[in-house]
Design an enzyme around this catalytic site. Structure first.
Site, PDB file in Angstrom:
ATOM      1  N   CYS A 102      44.689  88.261  63.554  1.00 56.79           N
ATOM      2  CA  CYS A 102      44.059  89.432  62.959  1.00 56.79           C
ATOM      3  C   CYS A 102      42.544  89.317  63.066  1.00 56.79           C
ATOM      4  O   CYS A 102      42.013  88.260  63.332  1.00 56.79           O
ATOM      5  CB  CYS A 102      44.444  89.529  61.491  1.00 56.79           C
ATOM      6  SG  CYS A 102      46.206  89.350  61.248  1.00 56.79           S
ATOM      7  N   ARG A 160      42.141  91.714  68.635  1.00 55.55           N
ATOM      8  CA  ARG A 160      42.847  90.610  67.976  1.00 55.55           C
ATOM      9  C   ARG A 160      44.139  91.052  67.297  1.00 55.55           C
ATOM     10  O   ARG A 160      44.934  90.223  66.846  1.00 55.55           O
ATOM     11  CB  ARG A 160      41.943  89.975  66.902  1.00 55.55           C
ATOM     12  CG  ARG A 160      40.667  89.407  67.445  1.00 55.55           C
ATOM     13  CD  ARG A 160      39.810  88.878  66.319  1.00 55.55           C
ATOM     14  NE  ARG A 160      40.394  87.691  65.730  1.00 55.55           N
ATOM     15  CZ  ARG A 160      40.169  86.454  66.135  1.00 55.55           C
ATOM     16  NH1 ARG A 160      39.351  86.248  67.138  1.00 55.55           N
ATOM     17  NH2 ARG A 160      40.741  85.437  65.550  1.00 55.55           N
ATOM     18  N   TRP A 219      47.637  91.941  63.132  1.00 60.01           N
ATOM     19  CA  TRP A 219      48.761  91.674  64.028  1.00 60.01           C
ATOM     20  C   TRP A 219      49.808  91.028  63.136  1.00 60.01           C
ATOM     21  O   TRP A 219      49.625  89.919  62.659  1.00 60.01           O
ATOM     22  CB  TRP A 219      48.336  90.725  65.161  1.00 60.01           C
ATOM     23  CG  TRP A 219      49.379  90.550  66.205  1.00 60.01           C
ATOM     24  CD1 TRP A 219      49.549  91.299  67.335  1.00 60.01           C
ATOM     25  CD2 TRP A 219      50.408  89.542  66.238  1.00 60.01           C
ATOM     26  NE1 TRP A 219      50.611  90.838  68.058  1.00 60.01           N
ATOM     27  CE2 TRP A 219      51.162  89.769  67.412  1.00 60.01           C
ATOM     28  CE3 TRP A 219      50.775  88.487  65.404  1.00 60.01           C
ATOM     29  CZ2 TRP A 219      52.250  88.972  67.765  1.00 60.01           C
ATOM     30  CZ3 TRP A 219      51.853  87.693  65.754  1.00 60.01           C
ATOM     31  CH2 TRP A 219      52.575  87.941  66.926  1.00 60.01           C
ATOM     32  N   ASN A 256      43.395  86.080  57.764  1.00 55.70           N
ATOM     33  CA  ASN A 256      43.922  85.866  59.100  1.00 55.70           C
ATOM     34  C   ASN A 256      44.570  84.485  59.102  1.00 55.70           C
ATOM     35  O   ASN A 256      43.909  83.503  58.769  1.00 55.70           O
ATOM     36  CB  ASN A 256      42.758  85.931  60.110  1.00 55.70           C
ATOM     37  CG  ASN A 256      43.164  85.501  61.503  1.00 55.70           C
ATOM     38  OD1 ASN A 256      44.331  85.589  61.871  1.00 55.70           O
ATOM     39  ND2 ASN A 256      42.199  85.039  62.280  1.00 55.70           N
ATOM     40  N   GLY A 257      45.855  84.404  59.433  1.00 55.40           N
ATOM     41  CA  GLY A 257      46.538  83.108  59.439  1.00 55.40           C
ATOM     42  C   GLY A 257      47.890  83.207  58.753  1.00 55.40           C
ATOM     43  O   GLY A 257      48.388  84.318  58.511  1.00 55.40           O
ATOM     44  N   GLU A 263      51.205  84.298  87.665  1.00 51.51           N
ATOM     45  CA  GLU A 263      50.123  85.030  87.003  1.00 51.51           C
ATOM     46  C   GLU A 263      50.197  86.528  87.332  1.00 51.51           C
ATOM     47  O   GLU A 263      50.013  87.371  86.444  1.00 51.51           O
ATOM     48  CB  GLU A 263      48.777  84.413  87.425  1.00 51.51           C
ATOM     49  CG  GLU A 263      47.532  85.106  86.916  1.00 51.51           C
ATOM     50  CD  GLU A 263      47.418  85.175  85.392  1.00 51.51           C
ATOM     51  OE1 GLU A 263      48.214  84.557  84.687  1.00 51.51           O
ATOM     52  OE2 GLU A 263      46.524  85.909  84.927  1.00 51.51           O
ATOM     53  N   LYS A 317      50.639  89.430  84.521  1.00 52.49           N
ATOM     54  CA  LYS A 317      49.690  90.555  84.380  1.00 52.49           C
ATOM     55  C   LYS A 317      50.440  91.878  84.361  1.00 52.49           C
ATOM     56  O   LYS A 317      50.176  92.741  83.545  1.00 52.49           O
ATOM     57  CB  LYS A 317      48.699  90.604  85.553  1.00 52.49           C
ATOM     58  CG  LYS A 317      47.571  89.643  85.607  1.00 52.49           C
ATOM     59  CD  LYS A 317      46.523  89.753  84.545  1.00 52.49           C
ATOM     60  CE  LYS A 317      46.932  89.022  83.304  1.00 52.49           C
ATOM     61  NZ  LYS A 317      46.509  87.689  83.114  1.00 52.49           N
ATOM     62  N   GLU A 355      52.752  92.361  81.092  1.00 54.48           N
ATOM     63  CA  GLU A 355      52.088  92.508  79.789  1.00 54.48           C
ATOM     64  C   GLU A 355      51.363  93.833  79.619  1.00 54.48           C
ATOM     65  O   GLU A 355      51.247  94.343  78.514  1.00 54.48           O
ATOM     66  CB  GLU A 355      51.162  91.324  79.475  1.00 54.48           C
ATOM     67  CG  GLU A 355      49.915  91.241  80.299  1.00 54.48           C
ATOM     68  CD  GLU A 355      49.019  90.075  79.895  1.00 54.48           C
ATOM     69  OE1 GLU A 355      48.945  89.734  78.720  1.00 54.48           O
ATOM     70  OE2 GLU A 355      48.371  89.503  80.798  1.00 54.48           O
ATOM     71  N   HIS A 413      67.717  80.518  95.719  1.00 53.49           N
ATOM     72  CA  HIS A 413      68.603  79.888  94.742  1.00 53.49           C
ATOM     73  C   HIS A 413      68.894  80.821  93.572  1.00 53.49           C
ATOM     74  O   HIS A 413      69.117  80.352  92.462  1.00 53.49           O
ATOM     75  CB  HIS A 413      67.981  78.568  94.264  1.00 53.49           C
ATOM     76  CG  HIS A 413      67.743  77.627  95.389  1.00 53.49           C
ATOM     77  ND1 HIS A 413      68.730  76.832  95.919  1.00 53.49           N
ATOM     78  CD2 HIS A 413      66.634  77.409  96.131  1.00 53.49           C
ATOM     79  CE1 HIS A 413      68.223  76.135  96.922  1.00 53.49           C
ATOM     80  NE2 HIS A 413      66.954  76.470  97.077  1.00 53.49           N
ATOM     81  N   LYS A 437      44.838  89.353  71.477  1.00 47.48           N
ATOM     82  CA  LYS A 437      44.070  88.538  72.410  1.00 47.48           C
ATOM     83  C   LYS A 437      44.184  87.049  72.133  1.00 47.48           C
ATOM     84  O   LYS A 437      44.456  86.263  73.017  1.00 47.48           O
ATOM     85  CB  LYS A 437      42.601  88.979  72.367  1.00 47.48           C
ATOM     86  CG  LYS A 437      41.696  88.243  73.334  1.00 47.48           C
ATOM     87  CD  LYS A 437      42.055  88.568  74.760  1.00 47.48           C
ATOM     88  CE  LYS A 437      41.197  87.829  75.760  1.00 47.48           C
ATOM     89  NZ  LYS A 437      41.793  87.908  77.108  1.00 47.48           N
TER      90      LYS A 437
HETATM   91  C1  AGP Z   1      47.331  86.566  79.497  1.00 52.40           C
HETATM   92  O1  AGP Z   1      46.825  87.683  80.075  1.00 52.40           O
HETATM   93  C2  AGP Z   1      47.214  86.474  78.031  1.00 52.40           C
HETATM   94  N1  AGP Z   1      46.005  86.895  77.506  1.00 52.40           N
HETATM   95  C3  AGP Z   1      47.746  85.173  77.454  1.00 52.40           C
HETATM   96  O2  AGP Z   1      48.795  84.696  78.219  1.00 52.40           O
HETATM   97  C4  AGP Z   1      46.699  84.038  77.254  1.00 52.40           C
HETATM   98  O3  AGP Z   1      46.328  83.480  78.464  1.00 52.40           O
HETATM   99  C5  AGP Z   1      47.311  82.986  76.312  1.00 52.40           C
HETATM  100  O4  AGP Z   1      47.599  83.585  75.091  1.00 52.40           O
HETATM  101  C6  AGP Z   1      46.414  81.800  76.112  1.00 52.40           C
HETATM  102  O5  AGP Z   1      45.203  82.154  75.519  1.00 52.40           O
HETATM  103  P1  AGP Z   1      43.970  81.179  75.505  1.00 52.40           P
HETATM  104  O6  AGP Z   1      43.555  80.968  76.929  1.00 52.40           O
HETATM  105  O7  AGP Z   1      42.941  81.907  74.721  1.00 52.40           O
HETATM  106  O8  AGP Z   1      44.402  79.905  74.879  1.00 52.40           O
END
Ligand code: AGP
Length: 611
Positions: free
Chosen positions: A2, A27, A73, A99-100, A484, A488, A491, A507, A606
């Site tokens: 959050c 966030r 969140w 937050n937490g 990757e 992308k 998500e 496989h 994020k």
């Molecule tokens: C990917 O696009 C995401 N934002 C996510 O997988 C991210 O890389 C992951 O949560 C790790 O975050 P960090 O690099 O801040 O530790």
């Protein structure tokens, strides 16, 4: 996850807090709320985004010199108005944003229920504010002391701001495991989960450390104590951030801005790190080089995109420095009881420096005596501050939820480390080392060239925007790039996608291929070119629609591909950095065409500060 913002001073708090919440919306964005102080504590809450909260406030606006705000969140309790923060204590004398996660909230709730407290939401936060109130009333404590006393009983992670009815001069903040920064300017105070809501008002900040509680009083100033009652002298430092870094700068989305920023970000990553004599300078690693080279085990821990960077790095370290590397998901590593001691080196990779699992895994490694290093983007973040050494990527703030420039700058710094170690143990020939350094320094301009493919990718995206599945294939260092690319796409566009090592396709996944299946073939590694070409032919003979990414559009690949994306030719170690640009752009355009909110995809946030 959050976002928290708070203000106390002589200005109207609402505009400052709402603007700050918008900056922190990356966030978490399932509900939001604000509490301001007039004759009583007045809260505004809404399900959804900060713009919904604004509508709520505008129905009955007030002004106040102190306030707290939150964008959520959800962890405990569904995202609705009741569960949105701020939460008030039973007497309505105290309000909190948090937050937490309070792990022992259930036992505290039971205890408070016995004392007559009532709970209206499903949140752990409401339990905490009532515990603070209980401490305040039963022990007759000040706000500061009651927060400190309550936190002694709490297990879990928190960043909190608490305000009190009739107390116009004071707020109390505390942190453990979740970030919190305090900005100070002319007797005004700004509190936030990161510096982005603060930067336009002041550059003077204090980062609160774990287990610290701060009393912010506009008359007596900032006073910090640990939860266990030790006095702490506030350490004021200057922010290196600028306001342009956190604005969209004419782009429709932060993600696109950040894709286009990659040449600039890599320039910052490289700045001051390659000397005129072609020596690699990484101050935070210097003391640990010998230990890495002699380590029992060199483990990389990370999550998501950063984990993919770790996978690419394992090829760098193995092949350039001849070091064995083990790459682990931080969330798995921390619970597998890893065999670790002082002969081990653990390297965390993280953009935010706040990812809960990476932080916990790093702490575990440290507690068992291992050397803990980190590659991190956010200066002053928890992981950056907790390790023995490491390096910042200096990518600048990454605000779009989908990681882009974080990945390419991580790869750049990891390649520098591998080269430095390879030079140290003479496992790389001087000629190759020198050549690599020249290419690395040209990388920003190569990336500028590479970004010119954007128009072509936009056209391709239109043809594939309605696909239901995607497969990404790569070999060697481009296998993590395939992972990757798939991450992308899923998500931000909600299309199911998988990344595979091209040969592994036979496989199982080959069964999925039919005339509806787009298959992105990353064929930019010369060593594996003929092999991946054969894999692409296997896809073609089963009707798959191939989009290939290549250095040279030769006849063999062109004849089987529906689209060939040509990217600038680079050394094999740089090919993941170049190839991933096309995949970032492809997912971006497809998501925009599907009407998705690229910067704030559903269910995501994020920085993942809960495990
Ligand atoms: C990917 O696009 C995401 N934002 C996510 O997988 C991210 O890389 C992951 O949560 C790790 O975050 P960090 O690099 O801040 O530790």
């Amino acid at each position: 996850m959050c976002g928290i913002v708070s203000y106390i001073g002589n200005k109207d708090a609402y505009p400052i807090i709402i603007k700050g919440l918008k900056r922190l919306e990356y966030r978490g964005y399932d509900s939001a709320g604000i509490c301001l102080l007039k004759n009583s504590l007045i809260s505004y809450k809404s399900k959804g985004k900060v713009k919904d909260l604004e509508k709520e406030f505008n129905k009955k606006p007030i002004s106040s010199f102190v306030g707290i705000g939150h964008t959520r969140w959800a962890t405990h309790g569904e995202p609705n108005k009741t569960n949105a923060h701020p939460h008030l204590s039973n007497s309505k004398n105290l309000a909190i944003v948090h937050n937490g996660i309070i792990e022992n909230y259930d036992s505290i709730r039971k205890l408070l229920k016995k004392k007559g407290y009532k709970f209206y939401s499903d949140t752990d936060t409401e339990v905490l504010i009532n515990l603070i109130e209980y401490e305040q009333k039963s022990e007759n404590l000040s706000l500061f002391e009651s927060v400190r006393s309550a936190l002694k009983q709490v297990i879990g992670a928190y960043a909190i701001v608490v305000m009190e009815k009739d107390n116009f001069n004071e707020i109390v903040v505390a942190r453990k495991g979740s970030p919190l920064v305090i900005g100070i300017e002319n007797g005004e105070y700004y509190v936030a989960s990161d510096a982005s809501p603060i930067i336009e008002y002041t550059k003077n900040v204090v980062y609160l450390n774990d287990d610290e509680v701060a009393r912010i009083n506009i008359k007596s100033g900032l006073q910090i104590k640990t939860v266990s009652n030790k006095k702490v002298t506030p350490f004021v430092q200057e922010l290196a951030l600028s306001i342009e870094d956190i604005e969209k700068g004419g782009f429709d989305y932060f993600m696109l801005k950040e894709i286009y920023e990659q040449p600039k970000s890599i320039r910052s990553t490289l700045r001051g790190r390659i000397t005129a004599q072609n020596k690699i300078k990484l101050a935070g690693f210097r003391d640990f080089e010998k230990k890495i080279l002699k380590a029992n085990r060199f483990t990389i821990i990370a999550c998501g995109t950063s984990w993919h960077a770790g996978l690419v790095a394992s090829y760098y370290f193995e092949s350039i420095a001849r070091i064995n590397v083990d790459v682990q998901y931080a969330s798995e590593f921390r619970y597998r009881n890893p065999v670790l001691n002082e002969n081990d080196v653990v390297l965390s990779i993280t953009q935010s420096g706040e990812t809960a699992d990476t932080l916990a895994a790093q702490k575990l490694a440290k507690s068992r005596g291992a050397i803990s290093l980190a590659i991190c983007n956010v200066v002053g973040s928890s992981i950056a501050r907790e390790n023995d050494g490491g390096a910042y990527t200096h990518a600048g703030p990454e605000i779009g939820v989908a990681s882009t420039k974080a990945f390419t700058t991580q790869l750049t710094i990891l390649l520098l480390i591998a080269l430095r170690l390879g030079k140290e143990n003479s496992s790389i020939r001087d000629r190759d080392y020198q050549r690599m350094l020249i290419e690395i320094q040209m990388l920003p301009s190569t990336l500028e060239e590479c970004l010119k493919i954007d128009k072509k990718i936009k056209k391709i995206s239109k043809e594939f925007m309605n696909s239901e599945n995607f497969l990404y294939l790569g070999r060697g260092m481009n296998f993590p790039v395939a992972l990757e690319g798939a991450l992308k796409l899923k998500e931000i566009s909600y299309i199911h996608a998988e990344g595979y090592p091209a040969a592994e396709m036979k496989h199982g996944p080959i069964a999925l291929i039919d005339e509806k299946m787009p298959v992105v073939v990353i064929a930019t590694e010369e060593e594996h070119y003929t092999k991946i070409l054969s894999n692409a032919q296997e896809v073609k003979s089963r009707g798959g629609r191939i989009i290939s990414i290549v250095f040279d559009a030769d006849e063999s690949i062109s004849s089987i591909s529906e689209h060939v994306i040509k990217v600038p030719k680079v050394n094999k170690y740089l090919s993941p950095i170049i190839s991933v640009i096309s995949l970032q752009l492809l997912s971006y355009h497809i998501a925009v065409m599907r009407g998705c909110d690229v910067d704030q995809p559903r269910n995501l946030a994020k920085s993942v500060t809960v495990e």
